[in-house]
Design a protein around this motif. Structure first.
Motif, PDB file in Angstrom:
ATOM      1  N   LEU A 103     -20.952 -27.011  79.207  1.00 52.54           N
ATOM      2  CA  LEU A 103     -19.809 -26.834  78.321  1.00 52.54           C
ATOM      3  C   LEU A 103     -18.697 -27.839  78.633  1.00 52.54           C
ATOM      4  O   LEU A 103     -18.129 -28.434  77.727  1.00 52.54           O
ATOM      5  CB  LEU A 103     -19.272 -25.402  78.405  1.00 52.54           C
ATOM      6  CG  LEU A 103     -18.101 -25.100  77.475  1.00 52.54           C
ATOM      7  CD1 LEU A 103     -18.500 -25.299  76.016  1.00 52.54           C
ATOM      8  CD2 LEU A 103     -17.590 -23.691  77.700  1.00 52.54           C
ATOM      9  N   ILE A 104     -18.443 -28.074  79.906  1.00 50.98           N
ATOM     10  CA  ILE A 104     -17.352 -29.003  80.277  1.00 50.98           C
ATOM     11  C   ILE A 104     -17.669 -30.413  79.823  1.00 50.98           C
ATOM     12  O   ILE A 104     -16.802 -31.115  79.306  1.00 50.98           O
ATOM     13  CB  ILE A 104     -17.103 -28.934  81.795  1.00 50.98           C
ATOM     14  CG1 ILE A 104     -16.090 -27.865  81.985  1.00 50.98           C
ATOM     15  CG2 ILE A 104     -16.768 -30.234  82.403  1.00 50.98           C
ATOM     16  CD1 ILE A 104     -15.210 -27.913  83.152  1.00 50.98           C
ATOM     17  N   ASP A 105     -18.909 -30.852  79.993  1.00 54.22           N
ATOM     18  CA  ASP A 105     -19.299 -32.191  79.563  1.00 54.22           C
ATOM     19  C   ASP A 105     -19.259 -32.309  78.044  1.00 54.22           C
ATOM     20  O   ASP A 105     -18.847 -33.335  77.494  1.00 54.22           O
ATOM     21  CB  ASP A 105     -20.689 -32.550  80.091  1.00 54.22           C
ATOM     22  CG  ASP A 105     -20.721 -32.602  81.618  1.00 54.22           C
ATOM     23  OD1 ASP A 105     -19.643 -32.743  82.226  1.00 54.22           O
ATOM     24  OD2 ASP A 105     -21.822 -32.482  82.185  1.00 54.22           O
ATOM     25  N   SER A 106     -19.665 -31.252  77.364  1.00 52.91           N
ATOM     26  CA  SER A 106     -19.610 -31.251  75.894  1.00 52.91           C
ATOM     27  C   SER A 106     -18.167 -31.285  75.409  1.00 52.91           C
ATOM     28  O   SER A 106     -17.834 -32.007  74.465  1.00 52.91           O
ATOM     29  CB  SER A 106     -20.308 -30.012  75.334  1.00 52.91           C
ATOM     30  OG  SER A 106     -21.674 -30.031  75.652  1.00 52.91           O
ATOM     31  N   VAL A 107     -17.294 -30.522  76.052  1.00 51.29           N
ATOM     32  CA  VAL A 107     -15.883 -30.505  75.672  1.00 51.29           C
ATOM     33  C   VAL A 107     -15.261 -31.888  75.876  1.00 51.29           C
ATOM     34  O   VAL A 107     -14.513 -32.379  75.021  1.00 51.29           O
ATOM     35  CB  VAL A 107     -15.104 -29.420  76.455  1.00 51.29           C
ATOM     36  CG1 VAL A 107     -13.606 -29.596  76.319  1.00 51.29           C
ATOM     37  CG2 VAL A 107     -15.520 -28.035  75.989  1.00 51.29           C
ATOM     38  N   ALA A 108     -15.589 -32.548  76.985  1.00 51.06           N
ATOM     39  CA  ALA A 108     -15.044 -33.892  77.241  1.00 51.06           C
ATOM     40  C   ALA A 108     -15.506 -34.872  76.163  1.00 51.06           C
ATOM     41  O   ALA A 108     -14.701 -35.659  75.639  1.00 51.06           O
ATOM     42  CB  ALA A 108     -15.473 -34.379  78.627  1.00 51.06           C
ATOM     43  N   TYR A 109     -16.780 -34.814  75.816  1.00 52.45           N
ATOM     44  CA  TYR A 109     -17.325 -35.702  74.786  1.00 52.45           C
ATOM     45  C   TYR A 109     -16.650 -35.444  73.440  1.00 52.45           C
ATOM     46  O   TYR A 109     -16.187 -36.359  72.767  1.00 52.45           O
ATOM     47  CB  TYR A 109     -18.841 -35.495  74.686  1.00 52.45           C
ATOM     48  CG  TYR A 109     -19.509 -36.355  73.639  1.00 52.45           C
ATOM     49  CD1 TYR A 109     -19.806 -37.687  73.907  1.00 52.45           C
ATOM     50  CD2 TYR A 109     -19.857 -35.844  72.393  1.00 52.45           C
ATOM     51  CE1 TYR A 109     -20.425 -38.487  72.955  1.00 52.45           C
ATOM     52  CE2 TYR A 109     -20.483 -36.625  71.440  1.00 52.45           C
ATOM     53  CZ  TYR A 109     -20.764 -37.949  71.727  1.00 52.45           C
ATOM     54  OH  TYR A 109     -21.368 -38.729  70.777  1.00 52.45           O
ATOM     55  N   VAL A 110     -16.578 -34.180  73.051  1.00 51.75           N
ATOM     56  CA  VAL A 110     -15.973 -33.811  71.771  1.00 51.75           C
ATOM     57  C   VAL A 110     -14.487 -34.175  71.758  1.00 51.75           C
ATOM     58  O   VAL A 110     -13.970 -34.675  70.755  1.00 51.75           O
ATOM     59  CB  VAL A 110     -16.205 -32.306  71.482  1.00 51.75           C
ATOM     60  CG1 VAL A 110     -15.325 -31.810  70.357  1.00 51.75           C
ATOM     61  CG2 VAL A 110     -17.682 -32.061  71.166  1.00 51.75           C
ATOM     62  N   ALA A 111     -13.794 -33.947  72.862  1.00 50.48           N
ATOM     63  CA  ALA A 111     -12.361 -34.271  72.927  1.00 50.48           C
ATOM     64  C   ALA A 111     -12.129 -35.764  72.717  1.00 50.48           C
ATOM     65  O   ALA A 111     -11.258 -36.162  71.932  1.00 50.48           O
ATOM     66  CB  ALA A 111     -11.770 -33.807  74.254  1.00 50.48           C
ATOM     67  N   ILE A 112     -12.909 -36.592  73.395  1.00 45.98           N
ATOM     68  CA  ILE A 112     -12.747 -38.043  73.227  1.00 45.98           C
ATOM     69  C   ILE A 112     -13.095 -38.447  71.802  1.00 45.98           C
ATOM     70  O   ILE A 112     -12.389 -39.245  71.181  1.00 45.98           O
ATOM     71  CB  ILE A 112     -13.584 -38.804  74.276  1.00 45.98           C
ATOM     72  CG1 ILE A 112     -12.929 -38.630  75.654  1.00 45.98           C
ATOM     73  CG2 ILE A 112     -13.714 -40.279  73.927  1.00 45.98           C
ATOM     74  CD1 ILE A 112     -13.712 -39.163  76.806  1.00 45.98           C
ATOM     75  N   TYR A 113     -14.147 -37.880  71.257  1.00 40.39           N
ATOM     76  CA  TYR A 113     -14.554 -38.146  69.873  1.00 40.39           C
ATOM     77  C   TYR A 113     -13.399 -37.836  68.924  1.00 40.39           C
ATOM     78  O   TYR A 113     -13.048 -38.649  68.061  1.00 40.39           O
ATOM     79  CB  TYR A 113     -15.776 -37.285  69.571  1.00 40.39           C
ATOM     80  CG  TYR A 113     -16.365 -37.438  68.193  1.00 40.39           C
ATOM     81  CD1 TYR A 113     -17.438 -38.293  67.987  1.00 40.39           C
ATOM     82  CD2 TYR A 113     -15.889 -36.710  67.110  1.00 40.39           C
ATOM     83  CE1 TYR A 113     -18.014 -38.421  66.734  1.00 40.39           C
ATOM     84  CE2 TYR A 113     -16.458 -36.842  65.855  1.00 40.39           C
ATOM     85  CZ  TYR A 113     -17.516 -37.691  65.665  1.00 40.39           C
ATOM     86  OH  TYR A 113     -18.077 -37.822  64.426  1.00 40.39           O
ATOM     87  N   LEU A 114     -12.789 -36.673  69.079  1.00 36.86           N
ATOM     88  CA  LEU A 114     -11.699 -36.268  68.190  1.00 36.86           C
ATOM     89  C   LEU A 114     -10.428 -37.080  68.417  1.00 36.86           C
ATOM     90  O   LEU A 114      -9.734 -37.434  67.465  1.00 36.86           O
ATOM     91  CB  LEU A 114     -11.422 -34.767  68.345  1.00 36.86           C
ATOM     92  CG  LEU A 114     -12.545 -33.841  67.878  1.00 36.86           C
ATOM     93  CD1 LEU A 114     -12.206 -32.397  68.215  1.00 36.86           C
ATOM     94  CD2 LEU A 114     -12.845 -34.010  66.400  1.00 36.86           C
TER      95      LEU A 114
END
Length: 184
Positions: A103-114
């Motif tokens: 979840l943390i890695d996914s959140v980091a990826y999504v946050a940078i994407y957004l």
């Protein structure tokens, strides 16, 4: 500063970032190129590449509205801010690809994407307000904001639960934005 120098820096950084992303992937130890893990990594890489290509296309389109050959400090620094976040994308992509269910890695990826998309929208708004007041750019900015709020943000958040949401949203968005016929 001359606009063409800023464009050259931007093009160079996009080229390096797109290349670095794929260079981080390692050959699987078992040699199975069709393992589910490697295919998932490939899907995440393709998502990042398509997102970066879409962002570069949109950035180029926004800069085409700058009629002056000179850019001021604000535009330079906003461009640098956008490039800073873009430079973080390869790291987030590889971490997310290696740990797709974290979840943390996914959140980091999504946050940078957004954040990249929000930075591009902000950059575009400044160019609209400072440089041109083009009705076409204003309409495209409003459309980007609507797409972000209605399509990208929910898709990115959904991808935290269902991994395939962001790749689907990214590909659909690229197809939709690829239809602009007034692209310089």
């Amino acid at each position: 500063m001359n606009k063409s120098r800023m464009e050259a820096l931007t093009d160079g950084i996009f080229a390096v970032v797109m290349t670095l992303t794929v260079l981080e992937f390692k050959v699987p130890e078992n040699g199975n190129l069709f393992s589910p893990k490697l295919l998932l990594m490939l899907l995440i890489y393709v998502t990042t590449f398509v997102a970066l290509a879409s962002i570069w296309n949109a950035h180029h389109h926004v800069l085409s509205f700058l009629k002056s050959k000179q850019v001021d400090e604000l535009i330079l620094w906003l461009n640098h801010g956008l490039l800073l976040v873009i430079c973080l994308f390869p790291f987030a992509t590889v971490v997310h690809a290696e740990h797709p269910h974290s979840l943390i890695d996914s959140v980091a990826y999504v946050a940078i994407y957004l954040i990249i998309w929000l930075s591009l929208i902000g950059f575009s708004e400044v160019i609209y307000r400072q440089c041109n007041k083009s009705e076409i750019l204003r309409m495209r900015n409003r459309k980007r904001i609507k797409i972000f709020l209605i399509f990208l943000l929910p898709g990115a958040l959904l991808s935290l639960i269902w991994l395939y949401a962001l790749p689907i949203v990214t590909l659909l968005m690229a197809l939709y934005w690829g239809r602009h016929n007034a692209f310089e």
